[in-house]
Design a protein around this motif. Structure first.
Motif, PDB file in Angstrom:
ATOM      1  N   ASP A  13       6.677   2.898 -21.266  1.00  0.00           N
ATOM      2  CA  ASP A  13       6.267   3.388 -19.952  1.00  0.00           C
ATOM      3  C   ASP A  13       5.375   2.380 -19.233  1.00  0.00           C
ATOM      4  O   ASP A  13       5.474   2.215 -18.014  1.00  0.00           O
ATOM      5  N   PHE A  14       4.507   1.694 -19.959  1.00  0.00           N
ATOM      6  CA  PHE A  14       3.671   0.667 -19.336  1.00  0.00           C
ATOM      7  C   PHE A  14       4.503  -0.543 -18.913  1.00  0.00           C
ATOM      8  O   PHE A  14       4.200  -1.179 -17.903  1.00  0.00           O
ATOM      9  N   ALA A  18       4.659  -1.845 -15.141  1.00  0.00           N
ATOM     10  CA  ALA A  18       4.477  -3.255 -14.780  1.00  0.00           C
ATOM     11  C   ALA A  18       5.665  -3.778 -13.975  1.00  0.00           C
ATOM     12  O   ALA A  18       5.487  -4.521 -12.998  1.00  0.00           O
ATOM     13  N   LEU A  19       6.882  -3.401 -14.371  1.00  0.00           N
ATOM     14  CA  LEU A  19       8.065  -3.825 -13.621  1.00  0.00           C
ATOM     15  C   LEU A  19       8.062  -3.247 -12.205  1.00  0.00           C
ATOM     16  O   LEU A  19       8.423  -3.925 -11.248  1.00  0.00           O
ATOM     17  N   GLY A  20       7.655  -1.991 -12.072  1.00  0.00           N
ATOM     18  CA  GLY A  20       7.549  -1.385 -10.747  1.00  0.00           C
ATOM     19  C   GLY A  20       6.514  -2.101  -9.890  1.00  0.00           C
ATOM     20  O   GLY A  20       6.754  -2.376  -8.709  1.00  0.00           O
ATOM     21  N   GLY A  21       5.373  -2.418 -10.482  1.00  0.00           N
ATOM     22  CA  GLY A  21       4.338  -3.165  -9.750  1.00  0.00           C
ATOM     23  C   GLY A  21       4.813  -4.549  -9.357  1.00  0.00           C
ATOM     24  O   GLY A  21       4.570  -5.009  -8.228  1.00  0.00           O
ATOM     25  N   PHE A  22       5.500  -5.225 -10.271  1.00  0.00           N
ATOM     26  CA  PHE A  22       6.040  -6.545  -9.960  1.00  0.00           C
ATOM     27  C   PHE A  22       7.050  -6.465  -8.814  1.00  0.00           C
ATOM     28  O   PHE A  22       7.060  -7.307  -7.920  1.00  0.00           O
ATOM     29  N   LEU A  23       7.877  -5.437  -8.851  1.00  0.00           N
ATOM     30  CA  LEU A  23       8.901  -5.270  -7.806  1.00  0.00           C
ATOM     31  C   LEU A  23       8.245  -5.030  -6.441  1.00  0.00           C
ATOM     32  O   LEU A  23       8.722  -5.541  -5.421  1.00  0.00           O
ATOM     33  N   ILE A  24       7.153  -4.287  -6.412  1.00  0.00           N
ATOM     34  CA  ILE A  24       6.439  -4.051  -5.151  1.00  0.00           C
ATOM     35  C   ILE A  24       5.816  -5.350  -4.629  1.00  0.00           C
ATOM     36  O   ILE A  24       5.855  -5.626  -3.435  1.00  0.00           O
ATOM     37  N   LEU A  25       5.266  -6.154  -5.518  1.00  0.00           N
ATOM     38  CA  LEU A  25       4.585  -7.391  -5.105  1.00  0.00           C
ATOM     39  C   LEU A  25       5.515  -8.591  -4.943  1.00  0.00           C
ATOM     40  O   LEU A  25       5.132  -9.578  -4.310  1.00  0.00           O
ATOM     41  N   SER A  26       6.711  -8.525  -5.488  1.00  0.00           N
ATOM     42  CA  SER A  26       7.596  -9.688  -5.499  1.00  0.00           C
ATOM     43  C   SER A  26       7.968 -10.227  -4.120  1.00  0.00           C
ATOM     44  O   SER A  26       8.126 -11.442  -3.978  1.00  0.00           O
ATOM     45  N   THR A  40      13.965  -2.567  -0.067  1.00  0.00           N
ATOM     46  CA  THR A  40      14.534  -2.073  -1.322  1.00  0.00           C
ATOM     47  C   THR A  40      13.573  -2.321  -2.476  1.00  0.00           C
ATOM     48  O   THR A  40      13.395  -1.473  -3.348  1.00  0.00           O
ATOM     49  N   SER A  41      12.944  -3.478  -2.462  1.00  0.00           N
ATOM     50  CA  SER A  41      11.982  -3.815  -3.509  1.00  0.00           C
ATOM     51  C   SER A  41      10.803  -2.840  -3.504  1.00  0.00           C
ATOM     52  O   SER A  41      10.379  -2.351  -4.555  1.00  0.00           O
ATOM     53  N   TRP A  42      10.281  -2.546  -2.326  1.00  0.00           N
ATOM     54  CA  TRP A  42       9.157  -1.608  -2.227  1.00  0.00           C
ATOM     55  C   TRP A  42       9.546  -0.211  -2.694  1.00  0.00           C
ATOM     56  O   TRP A  42       8.829   0.415  -3.478  1.00  0.00           O
ATOM     57  N   MET A  43      10.670   0.278  -2.198  1.00  0.00           N
ATOM     58  CA  MET A  43      11.072   1.653  -2.535  1.00  0.00           C
ATOM     59  C   MET A  43      11.392   1.804  -4.019  1.00  0.00           C
ATOM     60  O   MET A  43      10.941   2.753  -4.660  1.00  0.00           O
ATOM     61  N   ALA A  44      12.165   0.883  -4.557  1.00  0.00           N
ATOM     62  CA  ALA A  44      12.528   0.975  -5.971  1.00  0.00           C
ATOM     63  C   ALA A  44      11.305   0.764  -6.857  1.00  0.00           C
ATOM     64  O   ALA A  44      11.132   1.459  -7.870  1.00  0.00           O
ATOM     65  N   GLY A  45      10.445  -0.187  -6.494  1.00  0.00           N
ATOM     66  CA  GLY A  45       9.222  -0.419  -7.277  1.00  0.00           C
ATOM     67  C   GLY A  45       8.320   0.797  -7.288  1.00  0.00           C
ATOM     68  O   GLY A  45       7.771   1.169  -8.323  1.00  0.00           O
ATOM     69  N   ALA A  46       8.183   1.435  -6.126  1.00  0.00           N
ATOM     70  CA  ALA A  46       7.361   2.647  -6.049  1.00  0.00           C
ATOM     71  C   ALA A  46       7.970   3.771  -6.877  1.00  0.00           C
ATOM     72  O   ALA A  46       7.254   4.483  -7.596  1.00  0.00           O
ATOM     73  N   ALA A  47       9.288   3.932  -6.811  1.00  0.00           N
ATOM     74  CA  ALA A  47       9.947   4.992  -7.582  1.00  0.00           C
ATOM     75  C   ALA A  47       9.789   4.752  -9.087  1.00  0.00           C
ATOM     76  O   ALA A  47       9.454   5.683  -9.838  1.00  0.00           O
ATOM     77  N   ILE A  48       9.996   3.530  -9.532  1.00  0.00           N
ATOM     78  CA  ILE A  48       9.843   3.211 -10.960  1.00  0.00           C
ATOM     79  C   ILE A  48       8.396   3.441 -11.385  1.00  0.00           C
ATOM     80  O   ILE A  48       8.125   4.000 -12.447  1.00  0.00           O
ATOM     81  N   GLY A  49       7.451   3.025 -10.544  1.00  0.00           N
ATOM     82  CA  GLY A  49       6.038   3.209 -10.865  1.00  0.00           C
ATOM     83  C   GLY A  49       5.635   4.669 -10.943  1.00  0.00           C
ATOM     84  O   GLY A  49       4.920   5.080 -11.855  1.00  0.00           O
ATOM     85  N   VAL A  50       6.099   5.476  -9.989  1.00  0.00           N
ATOM     86  CA  VAL A  50       5.763   6.906  -9.991  1.00  0.00           C
ATOM     87  C   VAL A  50       6.345   7.593 -11.233  1.00  0.00           C
ATOM     88  O   VAL A  50       5.662   8.385 -11.892  1.00  0.00           O
ATOM     89  N   VAL A  51       7.584   7.284 -11.558  1.00  0.00           N
ATOM     90  CA  VAL A  51       8.207   7.875 -12.750  1.00  0.00           C
ATOM     91  C   VAL A  51       7.421   7.464 -13.998  1.00  0.00           C
ATOM     92  O   VAL A  51       7.152   8.289 -14.882  1.00  0.00           O
ATOM     93  N   ALA A  52       7.016   6.206 -14.084  1.00  0.00           N
ATOM     94  CA  ALA A  52       6.252   5.738 -15.239  1.00  0.00           C
ATOM     95  C   ALA A  52       4.892   6.432 -15.321  1.00  0.00           C
ATOM     96  O   ALA A  52       4.452   6.818 -16.411  1.00  0.00           O
ATOM     97  N   ILE A  53       4.227   6.602 -14.192  1.00  0.00           N
ATOM     98  CA  ILE A  53       2.918   7.270 -14.193  1.00  0.00           C
ATOM     99  C   ILE A  53       3.053   8.721 -14.646  1.00  0.00           C
ATOM    100  O   ILE A  53       2.261   9.195 -15.468  1.00  0.00           O
ATOM    101  N   PHE A  54       4.063   9.437 -14.131  1.00  0.00           N
ATOM    102  CA  PHE A  54       4.275  10.813 -14.567  1.00  0.00           C
ATOM    103  C   PHE A  54       4.614  10.869 -16.055  1.00  0.00           C
ATOM    104  O   PHE A  54       4.178  11.774 -16.765  1.00  0.00           O
ATOM    105  N   GLU A  70      13.169  12.976 -21.017  1.00  0.00           N
ATOM    106  CA  GLU A  70      14.578  12.599 -20.975  1.00  0.00           C
ATOM    107  C   GLU A  70      15.034  12.374 -19.531  1.00  0.00           C
ATOM    108  O   GLU A  70      15.786  11.437 -19.251  1.00  0.00           O
ATOM    109  N   SER A  71      14.563  13.191 -18.625  1.00  0.00           N
ATOM    110  CA  SER A  71      14.915  13.005 -17.217  1.00  0.00           C
ATOM    111  C   SER A  71      14.420  11.660 -16.709  1.00  0.00           C
ATOM    112  O   SER A  71      15.080  11.001 -15.905  1.00  0.00           O
ATOM    113  N   GLU A  72      13.264  11.244 -17.184  1.00  0.00           N
ATOM    114  CA  GLU A  72      12.702   9.953 -16.792  1.00  0.00           C
ATOM    115  C   GLU A  72      13.665   8.822 -17.127  1.00  0.00           C
ATOM    116  O   GLU A  72      13.854   7.894 -16.325  1.00  0.00           O
TER     117      GLU A  72
END
Length: 125
Positions: A13-14, A18-26, A40-54, A70-72
């Motif tokens: 999950d971490f 990290a991948l979501g954060g990298f995608l947002i900053l890339s 696309t980078s911002w939206m996907a990075g935010a979605a990956i990050g939110v899923v990881a945080i949850f 499992e849904s994650e």
């Protein structure tokens, strides 16, 4: 019932966080030229990050979301697959850096999700 290994789950999950954060900053770090690549980078990075945080919150029982783990993985598999093909679908494949970042991060996120799903469903009794 399925018993989760907290260390392994937290590590994965971490990595996703990290991948979501990298995608947002890339877009800033690597200088994307395409506006679609930026968005696309911002939206996907935010979605990956939110899923990881949850998922991290659920893993340490600070939030109770039944069967989210499992849904994650299905969400990450979907987002990762989309990231890998979106440069061609959205036609920003002329921005080489954005295309490469989306392709690599998408494949990694999708592969992590697929492996985790395989482990969930093929665990010995």
């Amino acid at each position: 019932m399925f018993q989760r290994n907290r260390k392994t789950e937290a590590f994965v999950d971490f990595i996703n966080l990290a991948l979501g954060g990298f995608l947002i900053l890339s877009p800033w770090l690597l200088g994307f030229k395409s506006q679609l690549g930026w968005h696309t980078s911002w939206m996907a990075g935010a979605a990956i990050g939110v899923v990881a945080i949850f998922s991290i919150a659920d893993l340490f029982d600070t939030v109770s979301i039944p069967a989210f783990f499992e849904s994650e993985e299905w969400i990450n598999l979907t987002i990762g697959s989309w990231l890998a093909i979106c440069p061609w679908v959205l036609n920003f494949n002329d921005d080489t850096m954005a295309m490469q970042v989306h392709l690599v991060v998408g494949i990694v996120v999708a592969a992590i999700g697929a492996v985790e799903l395989w482990v969930i469903h093929h665990r010995p009794a």
